[in-house]
Design a protein around this motif. Sequence first.
Motif, mmCIF file in Angstrom:
data_model
loop_
_atom_site.group_PDB
_atom_site.id
_atom_site.type_symbol
_atom_site.label_atom_id
_atom_site.label_comp_id
_atom_site.label_asym_id
_atom_site.label_seq_id
_atom_site.Cartn_x
_atom_site.Cartn_y
_atom_site.Cartn_z
ATOM 1 N N SER A 61 5.089 10.797 5.969
ATOM 2 C CA SER A 61 3.696 10.678 5.535
ATOM 3 C C SER A 61 2.941 12.008 5.460
ATOM 4 O O SER A 61 2.195 12.235 4.504
ATOM 5 C CB SER A 61 2.947 9.698 6.440
ATOM 6 O OG SER A 61 3.334 8.378 6.155
ATOM 7 N N GLY A 64 3.900 13.470 2.239
ATOM 8 C CA GLY A 64 3.212 12.768 1.158
ATOM 9 C C GLY A 64 1.748 13.176 1.079
ATOM 10 O O GLY A 64 1.196 13.357 -0.012
ATOM 11 N N GLY A 68 -0.214 14.999 -1.835
ATOM 12 C CA GLY A 68 -1.362 14.286 -2.374
ATOM 13 C C GLY A 68 -2.599 15.145 -2.534
ATOM 14 O O GLY A 68 -3.492 14.801 -3.314
ATOM 15 N N ARG A 73 -2.099 12.269 -7.958
ATOM 16 C CA ARG A 73 -1.811 11.255 -6.943
ATOM 17 C C ARG A 73 -1.271 9.960 -7.526
ATOM 18 O O ARG A 73 -0.523 9.240 -6.868
ATOM 19 C CB ARG A 73 -3.076 11.006 -6.111
ATOM 20 C CG ARG A 73 -3.439 12.176 -5.222
ATOM 21 C CD ARG A 73 -4.832 12.048 -4.642
ATOM 22 N NE ARG A 73 -5.855 12.255 -5.666
ATOM 23 C CZ ARG A 73 -7.167 12.262 -5.411
ATOM 24 N NH1 ARG A 73 -7.596 12.065 -4.182
ATOM 25 N NH2 ARG A 73 -8.033 12.462 -6.378
ATOM 26 N N LEU A 76 2.432 10.070 -7.628
ATOM 27 C CA LEU A 76 2.994 10.006 -6.277
ATOM 28 C C LEU A 76 2.987 8.560 -5.779
ATOM 29 O O LEU A 76 3.961 8.085 -5.188
ATOM 30 C CB LEU A 76 2.163 10.890 -5.343
ATOM 31 C CG LEU A 76 2.770 11.266 -3.991
ATOM 32 C CD1 LEU A 76 4.069 12.033 -4.171
ATOM 33 C CD2 LEU A 76 1.772 12.110 -3.195
ATOM 34 N N GLY A 80 6.462 6.298 -5.184
ATOM 35 C CA GLY A 80 6.697 5.726 -3.861
ATOM 36 C C GLY A 80 6.884 4.222 -3.905
ATOM 37 O O GLY A 80 7.772 3.669 -3.238
ATOM 38 N N ALA A 112 5.697 6.254 2.224
ATOM 39 C CA ALA A 112 5.024 7.500 2.590
ATOM 40 C C ALA A 112 4.339 8.141 1.393
ATOM 41 O O ALA A 112 3.346 8.863 1.545
ATOM 42 C CB ALA A 112 6.023 8.472 3.211
ATOM 43 N N GLY A 113 4.870 7.904 0.189
ATOM 44 C CA GLY A 113 4.256 8.456 -1.006
ATOM 45 C C GLY A 113 2.983 7.741 -1.413
ATOM 46 O O GLY A 113 2.257 8.206 -2.290
ATOM 47 N N TYR A 114 2.714 6.627 -0.775
ATOM 48 C CA TYR A 114 1.557 5.812 -1.127
ATOM 49 C C TYR A 114 0.512 5.739 -0.016
ATOM 50 O O TYR A 114 -0.682 5.926 -0.258
ATOM 51 C CB TYR A 114 2.034 4.396 -1.468
ATOM 52 C CG TYR A 114 0.971 3.346 -1.370
ATOM 53 C CD1 TYR A 114 0.009 3.218 -2.358
ATOM 54 C CD2 TYR A 114 0.907 2.494 -0.268
ATOM 55 C CE1 TYR A 114 -0.986 2.254 -2.259
ATOM 56 C CE2 TYR A 114 -0.079 1.536 -0.157
ATOM 57 C CZ TYR A 114 -1.027 1.424 -1.164
ATOM 58 O OH TYR A 114 -2.007 0.486 -1.055
ATOM 59 N N VAL A 117 -2.031 8.591 0.521
ATOM 60 C CA VAL A 117 -2.744 9.034 -0.674
ATOM 61 C C VAL A 117 -3.822 8.051 -1.119
ATOM 62 O O VAL A 117 -4.903 8.449 -1.556
ATOM 63 C CB VAL A 117 -1.726 9.276 -1.820
ATOM 64 C CG1 VAL A 117 -2.429 9.574 -3.130
ATOM 65 C CG2 VAL A 117 -0.788 10.410 -1.448
ATOM 66 N N GLY A 347 -2.281 11.516 6.136
ATOM 67 C CA GLY A 347 -0.852 11.553 6.433
ATOM 68 C C GLY A 347 -0.581 11.876 7.886
ATOM 69 O O GLY A 347 0.313 11.287 8.510
#
Length: 407
Positions: A61, A64, A68, A73, A76, A80, A112-114, A117, A347
């Motif tokens: 996170s 990410g 972000g 974003r 990303l 994710g 973690a990509g979401y 962010v 994160g």
Amino acid sequence: MSPAAGAAYALSILTLINLINYLDRYIVASALPKIQTDLGINNMQSGLLASVFIVVFMLASPIGGYLGDRVPRKFLVAGGVLVWSLATGASGLAGTFVTLMLARSIVGVGEAGYGAVAPSVISDLYPREQRTRVLSYFYVAIPVGAAAGYGLGDFLSNTYSWHAAFFAGGVPGLILGTLACFMPEPQRGAMDGPDAQVKLPFRVGLQGLAGNKAFWATTAGYTLMTFSIGGLANFMPLYMVRERGMLENAGTVFGGVTAVAGLLGTVAGGWLGDRMDRKREGGGLWLSGIGLLLAAPFMYIAVHLQSPMATFIVIGLAQFFLFINSGPINAAIVNCVPPAFRAFAMGLNVLFIHMLGDAISPPLIGYVADKSSLGAAIQFNVVPVLLGGAALLMGAKWLREAALRQR
């Protein structure tokens, strides 16, 4: 698309993604009785299924969040969501405990990509005076998604198999990940004035965050709450089956209670939090602390009741007060850090609330349950909730003091 329509579209997509996020998490909890029987695992190993996802999610996170603050974003988020949805489907193909653990760990990479962010995107689409309420709409997806996960996992694992539950859980994310590519990409700090749109060097932002007492107190309270919720959510259906004699519908009933209590609590928290913040800086965070303190006695009482119906009613009251926190506590986090550093701060918050929260609580509570009983393990969750409430009240005090110094 007008700015208002674009903001509404982004909020809708992000909220639906959050709903599927929590559906995916709680499919595991509802299907645990079938998974335990099929794979021959104990309560502690069952807790590890939740923990391996959380560990990977929390470690990824901050990365990410760092990205972000620097890259578009919406892409990303989309990437994710697609990764975690494919990994959820792959969980249904697992034939051993190890392969299921591996699939759940990949889900953590995708989320973690979401997770770090989305709140920063929402905060750049809506003004500060609406932020608590709008974030509460976003976090309504937690109880509704959890309920859907409990219900879907319960129905499909009992009607077909636990494998089918994971197959069904992976499909919606593939659609929503594609739709996320068409969200607007707001300028960072767009709703916080021209001074907030200045880029912030990473080292400078990190130094400021290190001395931000309001951020760390809020993170501490959030962590303690997450520890408790992680254990309660993972083992409550199993407790009602193993120790209270309910048979095949414990997950569905608990999911329904979670949905109603969580929906009411989250909406109430968003409305009250905005009102409290207008009256005084940090008012919403103060409301969060009071919510945790009120939830604790209901959690204790629940395991001492004989009637399953009475137990679910009291658990519902505890969840109502826990979910009051959803909007105010996240609004406090985004409001107490500079806009150019929000995604990383979120994160970092995700890292701590999971590293010291629900990453360790399921196996610890499972261990206590193996040594004593599930009832005793669930009752233990009262302590971190009380401590978390005290930490949030301190965070509200420091948030107000920081705001007064800046005037």
